[in-house]
Design a protein around this motif. Sequence first.
Motif, short mmCIF file in Angstrom:
data_model
loop_
_atom_site.label_atom_id
_atom_site.label_comp_id
_atom_site.label_asym_id
_atom_site.label_seq_id
_atom_site.Cartn_x
_atom_site.Cartn_y
_atom_site.Cartn_z
N PRO A 21 0.84 -1.21 0.00
CA PRO A 21 0.00 0.00 0.00
C PRO A 21 0.87 1.25 0.00
O PRO A 21 1.92 1.28 0.64
CB PRO A 21 -0.80 -0.13 1.30
N ASP A 22 0.43 2.26 -0.75
CA ASP A 22 1.24 3.48 -0.80
C ASP A 22 0.84 4.42 0.35
O ASP A 22 0.00 4.09 1.19
CB ASP A 22 1.11 4.16 -2.18
N TYR A 23 1.46 5.57 0.36
CA TYR A 23 1.26 6.55 1.44
C TYR A 23 -0.22 6.84 1.67
O TYR A 23 -0.73 6.86 2.79
CB TYR A 23 2.01 7.83 1.10
N PHE A 24 -0.96 7.08 0.55
CA PHE A 24 -2.36 7.48 0.71
C PHE A 24 -3.25 6.31 1.10
O PHE A 24 -4.24 6.50 1.80
CB PHE A 24 -2.85 8.16 -0.58
N ASP A 25 -2.89 5.08 0.68
CA ASP A 25 -3.64 3.91 1.14
C ASP A 25 -3.54 3.79 2.66
O ASP A 25 -4.53 3.56 3.36
CB ASP A 25 -3.08 2.62 0.51
N VAL A 26 -2.33 3.97 3.16
CA VAL A 26 -2.10 3.85 4.61
C VAL A 26 -2.82 4.98 5.34
O VAL A 26 -3.48 4.77 6.36
CB VAL A 26 -0.58 3.87 4.91
N LEU A 27 -2.71 6.18 4.80
CA LEU A 27 -3.36 7.34 5.42
C LEU A 27 -4.87 7.12 5.51
O LEU A 27 -5.50 7.37 6.55
CB LEU A 27 -3.06 8.59 4.59
N GLU A 28 -5.48 6.64 4.41
CA GLU A 28 -6.93 6.43 4.37
C GLU A 28 -7.36 5.40 5.41
O GLU A 28 -8.32 5.61 6.16
CB GLU A 28 -7.33 5.98 2.96
N THR A 29 -6.63 4.29 5.46
CA THR A 29 -6.98 3.24 6.39
C THR A 29 -6.82 3.70 7.83
O THR A 29 -7.68 3.47 8.69
CB THR A 29 -6.11 1.99 6.13
#
Lengths: 215, 117
Positions: A21-29
């Motif tokens: 997962p990229d930065y924004f995937d992690v941020l969203e989760t």
Amino acid sequence: MHEHGPGESRPHDEITETGPPDYFDVLETALEELLTERNLIRPGEVRHQIDVLDSRTPALGAKVIARAWVDAEFRARLLADGRGTCEELGITFYDDTGLIVLENTATVHNLVVCTLCSCYPRPVLGLPPDWYKQKPYRARAVVEPRALLAEFGTIIPDEVEIRVTDSTSALRFLVLPRRPEGTDDFTEEQLAALVTRDAMIGVVPVTAGKDGSGA
Amino acid sequence: MAEQPPESARTLIEVVPALGEVAPLRPGDPVRVVIRFPLGHYRVPLYLRGKTGTVERLVTPAIDNEEEGFGRNAGDRRYYYRIVFPMTEIWTDYAGPPHDNLRIEVFETWLESARHA
């Protein structure tokens, strides 16, 4: 101008997720988990909102337009109070936006754009097409609407007034296209099938053609 | 017609309005978009700064979303107006006929009367 074709989706590569997962995937989760943990949203609420968005498609707007073509009183109410009249049909508004319905006539052609971002009547039309969100459309709609419309195949005679609506705040806009010639014996359902998303943005007319173009 | 006070003031003329709940502009009024370049969130496109148009209709009163962008949203309800601008006013080299126009909602704080311009 291939990106300006009528709304049909084109084949594209399968979407695959292979990397981490990229930065924004992690941020969203992380954000969703924090909001849930602190009882600010309920579990499943994000998925429910996605269901809400997915249930909104141009078919809803098409039903509104077809009803307006066959029912003069409905049409009058729709032009006076766009949101309230859509709500009569069960189309709920899940946000604080109002709706103004803009009527095309023999002397007026309406075109809708959002130059600042991508404001769009999502409760009645669903997600906007990509070209609506891109800068060439957003800039040219207000600078040279006639040249832009011509690239969609829409030639507006000089004696017809063009009204470009730039949507900037809490109002959204839906174009009520002209009912095509030769549809006097069409049912409301047959009429709704003629109405395209692009016609309700104002870039093309509704036609009763049987050329498979969706127009 | 254009010089009459708004409906609410005609009905009970002794009522003194507080700030903001009576719209100072009415349909048909000539207005100019002010020229300023604030930092942060704003909702008036650059291409309309300084342009003159006409009020088409009042939109419901709303809070100032430029202030709201900074968390200030209490007690400040003013009007949005839908304004008509001739394309030839916006673009001096506009290629279409003179009746083509642009319509847009503009918040009250961005408008000044152009009646005596």
